[in-house]
Design a protein around this motif. Structure first.
Motif, mmCIF file in Angstrom:
data_model
loop_
_atom_site.group_PDB
_atom_site.id
_atom_site.type_symbol
_atom_site.label_atom_id
_atom_site.label_comp_id
_atom_site.label_asym_id
_atom_site.label_seq_id
_atom_site.Cartn_x
_atom_site.Cartn_y
_atom_site.Cartn_z
ATOM 1 N N LEU A 1 0.812 -1.212 0.000
ATOM 2 C CA LEU A 1 0.000 0.000 0.000
ATOM 3 C C LEU A 1 0.847 1.265 0.000
ATOM 4 O O LEU A 1 0.346 2.348 0.273
ATOM 5 C CB LEU A 1 -0.988 -0.001 1.177
ATOM 6 N N ASP A 2 2.139 1.155 -0.330
ATOM 7 C CA ASP A 2 2.934 2.351 -0.576
ATOM 8 C C ASP A 2 2.392 3.011 -1.834
ATOM 9 O O ASP A 2 2.026 2.326 -2.798
ATOM 10 C CB ASP A 2 4.420 2.000 -0.772
ATOM 11 N N TYR A 3 2.376 4.355 -1.859
ATOM 12 C CA TYR A 3 1.746 5.084 -2.969
ATOM 13 C C TYR A 3 2.307 4.659 -4.323
ATOM 14 O O TYR A 3 1.569 4.481 -5.298
ATOM 15 C CB TYR A 3 1.901 6.592 -2.777
ATOM 16 N N ASP A 4 3.623 4.469 -4.403
ATOM 17 C CA ASP A 4 4.257 4.133 -5.682
ATOM 18 C C ASP A 4 3.891 2.736 -6.178
ATOM 19 O O ASP A 4 4.119 2.421 -7.351
ATOM 20 C CB ASP A 4 5.785 4.247 -5.579
ATOM 21 N N SER A 5 3.350 1.901 -5.296
ATOM 22 C CA SER A 5 3.100 0.515 -5.714
ATOM 23 C C SER A 5 1.611 0.164 -5.824
ATOM 24 O O SER A 5 1.276 -0.961 -6.143
ATOM 25 C CB SER A 5 3.796 -0.458 -4.743
ATOM 26 N N ILE A 6 0.707 1.139 -5.550
ATOM 27 C CA ILE A 6 -0.718 0.794 -5.657
ATOM 28 C C ILE A 6 -1.167 0.816 -7.122
ATOM 29 O O ILE A 6 -0.474 1.326 -8.001
ATOM 30 C CB ILE A 6 -1.618 1.721 -4.798
ATOM 31 N N GLU B 1 -2.347 1.654 -10.538
ATOM 32 C CA GLU B 1 -2.323 2.939 -11.256
ATOM 33 C C GLU B 1 -3.729 3.400 -11.646
ATOM 34 O O GLU B 1 -3.986 4.591 -11.762
ATOM 35 C CB GLU B 1 -1.447 2.831 -12.522
ATOM 36 N N LYS C 1 -5.183 5.702 -9.094
ATOM 37 C CA LYS C 1 -4.640 7.073 -9.168
ATOM 38 C C LYS C 1 -5.274 7.862 -10.321
ATOM 39 O O LYS C 1 -5.505 9.055 -10.212
ATOM 40 C CB LYS C 1 -3.122 7.032 -9.348
#
Length: 483
Positions: A6-11, A13, A16
């Protein structure tokens, strides 16, 4: 160290990419100002009770008894509740297997689906099959359920009217599909041009996109227009020729404020057209308790009905619905009450009619007050709100206002709406959140503020708008800012 799930870079796309302007930047800023003690008028979302609309008495009485069935055993219950509300509460409780606290069938309670089918038959003049009706937590859940079934990947396109309700753009992004816009014509009171529709499909196909479904919103959100029978026939012929599924968002069918174009369902027009079209076009129609004169947004009651959908596909949709176990049962009961309200001769009928007609007549007056109010303002033009719950005025922003917006790092209509919010407390949604033609700017506001408050709200809007326009037009002429 590897990124966590659930880190922003890995959720995902797609999460987003999805945007929902109705509760976007303007709404968040309005919420901040409210916390600071500023009076905010939330006209950003069609939420009638939040703006003072009173709930209808009869449905609340019935659901209150269903929620607290022990009241039915109280010898004094008849002193507080009318006998038809008591009878209806007993009826709905008899349809459940354990009251409102128990799961229902994943499609919803069979008895309520039968009531919905009978409502559709009365409305359209054709039988409806309860097995092809799914009750849902508001219409939005049904829309998402069907879009997730249709969209297989980025090569699948969904035709959506622009301006559009951002549920569609957000859900299409979420499911990894492609939104294919078709533009409504503002100068023709937001009518649909079938040639523009064909061009949209041709352009999408030239980009390798397979157009699989088309959304219509009738009456329109945010544009407030009602589609004519001729327009609906054109759409259905187009869907037949192109093998496109039609998704009929008809949640505002009770909200019509003129007599020239009454609401007529896509299903009725389809079946009136006869074979082969009536047997071939795949149609999914939506309705809800959140709109109309009910406005029960928080109860989350809705349904969708399927026409000409193969049984195997219906089974798959049922399977996916089963993953969520069941739609909420109180929302289902509200839906049953909406499609089967008190009838002439029932004890509650006169009161129900008085309440519902009072709300609709007031909405009709408010639609006119808001349209006239916008059209009295400098550089603002607004089509009459024929139906639904919104006005969508065009704001003709001076070049210097557009430059000021760019300097502030804002889209021009977002800049305007933020200034409006700060000056007046009126929370709207910028037109850019719904889509609009390049270089044209709008805002959307509901017509839902209380009728007695409407003159003051429109006066406040006019005062702000005209000062804003004067300021930036003066700057265009080399004058000084006066805001």
């Amino acid at each position: 160290m590897s990124p966590k799930g659930l880190d922003y870079d890995s959720i995902n796309e797609n999460v987003k990419k999805s945007q929902y302007a109705v509760r976007g930047e303007l709404y968040l800023r309005a919420s901040e100002l409210q916390k600071e003690g500023k009076k905010i008028i939330f006209t950003n979302v069609g939420n009638p009770h939040a703006l003072g609309q009173k709930p209808l008495t009869f449905p609340r009485q019935v659901v209150a008894l269903c929620q607290a069935p022990f009241l039915l055993d109280d010898p004094n219950v008849g002193l507080i509740f009318p006998s038809d509300a008591i009878a209806r509460a007993r009826h709905y409780l008899s349809l459940t297997s354990g009251g409102l606290g128990a799961y229902s069938d994943s499609r919803g309670l069979p008895g309520i689906r039968k009531e919905v089918a009978e409502f559709i038959e009365r409305r359209d003049g054709y039988p409806s099959d309860p097995e092809l009706i799914f009750l849902t937590d508001g219409a939005s859940k049904g829309v998402m359920q069907i879009l997730s079934t249709i969209i297989r990947g980025p090569g699948d396109g969904i035709l959506v009217p622009v301006p559009q309700y951002p549920l569609y753009s957000a859900a299409i992004s979420l499911f990894g599909g492609s939104l294919v816009p078709y533009y409504l014509e503002e100068t023709e009171n937001w009518a649909l041009d079938i040639n523009d529709l064909r061009q949209s499909v041709a352009k999408a196909r030239s980009n390798g996109i397979s157009v699989r479904a088309m959304v219509i919103i009738n009456p329109g959100n945010p544009t407030g227009q009602c589609l004519s029978i001729d327009n609906l026939k054109e759409i259905l012929r187009f869907c037949y020729q192109e093998s496109i599924v039609l998704l009929g968002d008809e949640v505002y069918q009770q909200n019509v404020y003129q007599d020239e174009r009454p609401f007529i369902s896509s299903r009725k027009v389809l079946l009136d057209m006869g074979p082969p079209i009536s047997k071939e076009v795949q149609l999914v129609s939506y309705h809800t308790v959140s709109k109309g004169y009910w406005g029960e947004c928080g109860q989350r009651g809705g349904y969708f009905e399927m026409t000409n959908i193969p049984p195997e596909t219906v089974d798959e949709i049922y399977k996916v619905a089963s993953i969520s176990l069941s739609p909420n049962v109180p929302g289902q009961i509200f839906m049953g009450l909406m499609v089967n309200p008190p009838k002439p001769g029932d004890i509650s009928y006169l009161k129900f009619e008085l309440e519902s007609k009072g709300i609709l007549e007031s909405l009709r007056r408010r639609a006119r007050m808001m349209t006239d109010g916008f059209n009295s303002c400098k550089n603002v033009i607004c089509n009459f709100t024929e139906g639904a719950m919104y006005s969508f005025p065009q704001i003709k922003l001076p070049p210097k206002a557009i430059e000021a917006a760019k300097r502030a790092g804002k889209v021009p209509d977002v800049f305007y709406c933020l200034k409006l919010l700060e000056a007046t407390g009126i929370s709207t949604v910028p037109g850019s959140g719904f889509g609009q033609k390049e270089g044209v700017f709008h805002l959307r506001t509901t017509i839902l503020p209380a009728e007695e408050d409407m003159p003051g709200i429109m006066e406040s809007f006019k005062k702000f708008n005209d000062a804003f326009m004067t300021q930036y037009e003066d700057e265009d002429r080399g004058g000084h800012s006066r805001m």
